[in-house]
Design a protein around this motif. Structure first.
Motif, PDB file in Angstrom:
ATOM      1  N   ASP A  90       0.857  -1.186   0.000  1.00  0.00           N
ATOM      2  CA  ASP A  90       0.000   0.000   0.000  1.00  0.00           C
ATOM      3  C   ASP A  90       0.895   1.239   0.000  1.00  0.00           C
ATOM      4  OD1 ASP A  90      -1.762   2.050   0.390  1.00  0.00           O
ATOM      5  OD2 ASP A  90      -2.658   1.236   2.226  1.00  0.00           O
ATOM      6  N   PRO A  91       0.935   2.002  -1.111  1.00  0.00           N
ATOM      7  CA  PRO A  91       1.831   3.160  -1.182  1.00  0.00           C
ATOM      8  C   PRO A  91       1.513   4.226  -0.139  1.00  0.00           C
ATOM      9  CG  PRO A  91       1.030   2.560  -3.367  1.00  0.00           C
ATOM     10  CD  PRO A  91       0.219   1.785  -2.378  1.00  0.00           C
ATOM     11  N   THR A  92       0.284   4.239   0.392  1.00  0.00           N
ATOM     12  CA  THR A  92      -0.074   5.237   1.401  1.00  0.00           C
ATOM     13  C   THR A  92       0.340   4.802   2.799  1.00  0.00           C
ATOM     14  OG1 THR A  92      -2.294   4.313   1.780  1.00  0.00           O
ATOM     15  CG2 THR A  92      -2.050   5.907   0.005  1.00  0.00           C
ATOM     16  N   SER A  93       0.819   3.562   2.930  1.00  0.00           N
ATOM     17  CA  SER A  93       1.214   3.054   4.250  1.00  0.00           C
ATOM     18  C   SER A  93       2.620   2.484   4.223  1.00  0.00           C
ATOM     19  CB  SER A  93       0.234   1.969   4.714  1.00  0.00           C
ATOM     20  OG  SER A  93      -1.074   2.459   4.796  1.00  0.00           O
ATOM     21  N   THR A  94       3.460   3.017   3.336  1.00  0.00           N
ATOM     22  CA  THR A  94       4.801   2.464   3.210  1.00  0.00           C
ATOM     23  C   THR A  94       5.563   2.602   4.517  1.00  0.00           C
ATOM     24  OG1 THR A  94       6.913   2.666   2.045  1.00  0.00           O
ATOM     25  CG2 THR A  94       5.571   4.649   2.201  1.00  0.00           C
ATOM     26  N   ALA A  95       6.055   1.476   5.004  1.00  0.00           N
ATOM     27  CA  ALA A  95       6.784   1.465   6.272  1.00  0.00           C
ATOM     28  C   ALA A  95       7.386   0.098   6.478  1.00  0.00           C
ATOM     29  CB  ALA A  95       5.850   1.803   7.447  1.00  0.00           C
ATOM     30  N   ALA A  96       8.391   0.060   7.338  1.00  0.00           N
ATOM     31  CA  ALA A  96       8.951  -1.212   7.770  1.00  0.00           C
ATOM     32  C   ALA A  96       8.190  -1.689   9.001  1.00  0.00           C
ATOM     33  CB  ALA A  96      10.434  -1.047   8.078  1.00  0.00           C
ATOM     34  N   SER A  97       8.446  -2.909   9.413  1.00  0.00           N
ATOM     35  CA  SER A  97       7.743  -3.460  10.572  1.00  0.00           C
ATOM     36  C   SER A  97       8.338  -2.983  11.889  1.00  0.00           C
ATOM     37  CB  SER A  97       7.807  -4.991  10.531  1.00  0.00           C
ATOM     38  OG  SER A  97       9.148  -5.431  10.678  1.00  0.00           O
ATOM     39  N   ASN A  98       9.554  -2.414  11.827  1.00  0.00           N
ATOM     40  CA  ASN A  98      10.285  -1.980  13.016  1.00  0.00           C
ATOM     41  C   ASN A  98      10.650  -3.144  13.939  1.00  0.00           C
ATOM     42  OD1 ASN A  98      10.279   0.764  12.298  1.00  0.00           O
ATOM     43  ND2 ASN A  98       8.253   1.068  13.186  1.00  0.00           N
ATOM     44  N   LEU A  99      10.598  -4.358  13.424  1.00  0.00           N
ATOM     45  CA  LEU A  99      11.038  -5.526  14.186  1.00  0.00           C
ATOM     46  C   LEU A  99      12.491  -5.816  13.829  1.00  0.00           C
ATOM     47  CD1 LEU A  99       7.912  -7.839  13.768  1.00  0.00           C
ATOM     48  CD2 LEU A  99       8.456  -6.312  15.670  1.00  0.00           C
ATOM     49  N   GLY A 100      13.275  -6.219  14.826  1.00  0.00           N
ATOM     50  CA  GLY A 100      14.688  -6.460  14.589  1.00  0.00           C
ATOM     51  C   GLY A 100      15.130  -7.827  15.062  1.00  0.00           C
ATOM     52  N   PRO A 101      16.438  -8.074  15.068  1.00  0.00           N
ATOM     53  CA  PRO A 101      16.971  -9.394  15.415  1.00  0.00           C
ATOM     54  C   PRO A 101      16.592  -9.873  16.817  1.00  0.00           C
ATOM     55  CG  PRO A 101      18.652  -8.025  14.392  1.00  0.00           C
ATOM     56  CD  PRO A 101      17.493  -7.131  14.667  1.00  0.00           C
ATOM     57  N   GLU A 102      16.289  -8.947  17.728  1.00  0.00           N
ATOM     58  CA  GLU A 102      15.951  -9.350  19.089  1.00  0.00           C
ATOM     59  C   GLU A 102      14.467  -9.690  19.251  1.00  0.00           C
ATOM     60  OE1 GLU A 102      17.320  -6.432  21.824  1.00  0.00           O
ATOM     61  OE2 GLU A 102      19.438  -6.770  21.383  1.00  0.00           O
ATOM     62  N   SER A 103      13.692  -9.552  18.177  1.00  0.00           N
ATOM     63  CA  SER A 103      12.271  -9.889  18.247  1.00  0.00           C
ATOM     64  C   SER A 103      12.105 -11.386  18.018  1.00  0.00           C
ATOM     65  CB  SER A 103      11.481  -9.100  17.185  1.00  0.00           C
ATOM     66  OG  SER A 103      10.121  -9.473  17.173  1.00  0.00           O
ATOM     67  N   VAL A 104      12.164 -12.154  19.123  1.00  0.00           N
ATOM     68  CA  VAL A 104      12.116 -13.614  19.013  1.00  0.00           C
ATOM     69  C   VAL A 104      11.005 -14.234  19.855  1.00  0.00           C
ATOM     70  CG1 VAL A 104      14.581 -13.765  18.483  1.00  0.00           C
ATOM     71  CG2 VAL A 104      13.822 -13.950  20.860  1.00  0.00           C
ATOM     72  N   VAL A 105      10.325 -13.427  20.671  1.00  0.00           N
ATOM     73  CA  VAL A 105       9.287 -13.951  21.555  1.00  0.00           C
ATOM     74  C   VAL A 105       7.930 -13.422  21.116  1.00  0.00           C
ATOM     75  CG1 VAL A 105       8.427 -14.070  23.923  1.00  0.00           C
ATOM     76  CG2 VAL A 105      10.893 -14.101  23.484  1.00  0.00           C
ATOM     77  N   ASP A 106       6.997 -14.317  20.825  1.00  0.00           N
ATOM     78  CA  ASP A 106       5.645 -13.925  20.444  1.00  0.00           C
ATOM     79  C   ASP A 106       4.882 -13.395  21.664  1.00  0.00           C
ATOM     80  OD1 ASP A 106       6.459 -15.058  18.106  1.00  0.00           O
ATOM     81  OD2 ASP A 106       5.074 -16.759  18.175  1.00  0.00           O
ATOM     82  N   THR A 107       3.906 -12.529  21.378  1.00  0.00           N
ATOM     83  CA  THR A 107       2.963 -12.124  22.417  1.00  0.00           C
ATOM     84  C   THR A 107       1.724 -12.992  22.266  1.00  0.00           C
ATOM     85  OG1 THR A 107       3.767  -9.845  22.428  1.00  0.00           O
ATOM     86  CG2 THR A 107       1.573 -10.238  23.347  1.00  0.00           C
ATOM     87  N   ILE A 108       1.511 -13.891  23.192  1.00  0.00           N
ATOM     88  CA  ILE A 108       0.385 -14.823  23.128  1.00  0.00           C
ATOM     89  C   ILE A 108      -0.650 -14.380  24.158  1.00  0.00           C
ATOM     90  CG2 ILE A 108      -0.343 -17.230  23.265  1.00  0.00           C
ATOM     91  CD1 ILE A 108       2.543 -18.030  22.639  1.00  0.00           C
ATOM     92  N   ALA A 109      -1.678 -13.695  23.693  1.00  0.00           N
ATOM     93  CA  ALA A 109      -2.693 -13.149  24.586  1.00  0.00           C
ATOM     94  C   ALA A 109      -3.841 -14.140  24.761  1.00  0.00           C
ATOM     95  CB  ALA A 109      -3.220 -11.822  24.039  1.00  0.00           C
ATOM     96  N   THR A 110      -4.625 -13.929  25.816  1.00  0.00           N
ATOM     97  CA  THR A 110      -5.801 -14.774  26.036  1.00  0.00           C
ATOM     98  C   THR A 110      -6.826 -14.566  24.926  1.00  0.00           C
ATOM     99  OG1 THR A 110      -6.653 -13.051  27.512  1.00  0.00           O
ATOM    100  CG2 THR A 110      -5.506 -14.907  28.530  1.00  0.00           C
ATOM    101  N   ASN A 111      -6.889 -13.330  24.394  1.00  0.00           N
ATOM    102  CA  ASN A 111      -7.715 -13.046  23.220  1.00  0.00           C
ATOM    103  C   ASN A 111      -6.828 -13.172  21.983  1.00  0.00           C
ATOM    104  OD1 ASN A 111      -9.354 -12.125  21.186  1.00  0.00           O
ATOM    105  ND2 ASN A 111      -9.741 -10.108  22.078  1.00  0.00           N
TER     106      ASN A 111
END
Length: 293
Positions: A90-111
């Motif tokens: 989407d050219p109107t939302s161009t961006a990176a995810s801002n996630l890096g090499p240290e992003s290794v743990v998922d957020t597992i919510a009850t919802n």
């Protein structure tokens, strides 16, 4: 009659404003428009648009997905790299995810809607899916066989030292099976939604596993570009897709590979960047030469 100093200064500022408005607000933009109308530059100035059967199908500068209504890859087409721009390219939302090499743990919510994947799990999931789609080995270091990050939270009696009291596979929940049954003699348990094992004092420990040192699925196939709009994939990613595309179109793989070579660009100025394959241009060429059965 000599004008007051304050008035002379204001008049000089007004003249400068008018001069720069004419130069930069009128003359310069019009000059650029005129240059864009020159032969050979017209299409680029209009956005490098590509057409098929008389209609515009996209731009050679912006990638796009080749998926069905459910988001599944269409097998007869070469697939693009992932995109983090909005819902994808989407050219109107161009961006990176801002996630890096240290992003290794998922957020597992009850919802489940509040859960988020780490970069590692995104890479593992994509690599597994591409391996299944293209018939190659989708394994990667630090990935489980079910396509999440192979990461343990190791709890010790004295914080960072001492005997191990508990081990949790932080990215796996029931009904999955822990990717390893034990770690240094301690049994491995599954994560529970809503639990923060980092805050609880777990030492995050990625496990490499037995995946090959060089994965069959290249890095650009599982990571988004910085803009999220990159229309190119690497020749290596194109190569692992050749057999599938040729099979789906009833074409000779060698002929499909020649098309890939024709749509592969080299390094800019011979030394900057890396070779790339424009996916949209390649797929349009496929439709012309090998129409889908």
């Amino acid at each position: 009659m000599r004008l007051p100093n304050w008035l002379a200064q204001h008049l000089a500022a007004l003249r400068a404003l008018l001069v720069f408005t004419v130069l930069l607000g009128l003359a310069y933009p019009l000059a650029l428009v005129a240059v864009g109308r020159l032969p050979g530059l017209h299409d680029k100035a209009d956005g490098s648009l590509l057409t098929a059967n008389g209609r515009t199908v996209g731009s050679a500068l912006i990638g796009q997905s080749f998926t069905d209504a459910d988001g599944n890859p269409v097998p007869r087409y070469f697939q693009s790299r992932p995109s983090a721009a909005g819902d994808g390219y989407d050219p109107t939302s161009t961006a990176a995810s801002n996630l890096g090499p240290e992003s290794v743990v998922d957020t597992i919510a009850t919802n489940p809607d509040d859960s988020t994947q780490s970069l590692l799990t995104q890479v593992c999931e994509r690599s597994k899916a591409i391996g299944e789609l293209d018939g190659v080995d989708g394994r990667r270091p630090y990935c489980t066989t079910d396509g999440v990050g192979a990461v343990l939270a190791v709890f010790r009696a004295d914080g960072l030292t001492g005997r191990i009291t508990r081990v949790v596979s932080v990215n796996q929940v029931a009904p999955a099976t822990p990717f390893v049954t034990s770690y240094q003699g301690a049994p491995v348990e599954l994560a529970k939604p809503g639990e923060d094992y980092v805050a609880a004092g777990g030492l995050i420990t990625p496990i490499r596993g037995d995946a090959p040192e060089k994965p069959a699925v290249p890095a650009d196939a599982v990571t988004a570009s910085a803009s999220g709009l990159d229309p190119h994939i690497s020749p290596a990613y194109a190569e692992i897709q050749v057999a599938r595309v040729a099979r789906e179109r009833g074409a000779d793989p060698a002929a499909v590979r020649r098309l890939v070579d024709e749509h592969t660009t080299g390094r800019s100025l011979g030394f900057m960047g890396a070779p790339g394959v424009n996916v949209l241009e390649l797929n349009l060429a496929l439709d012309r030469k090998f129409p889908a059965r």
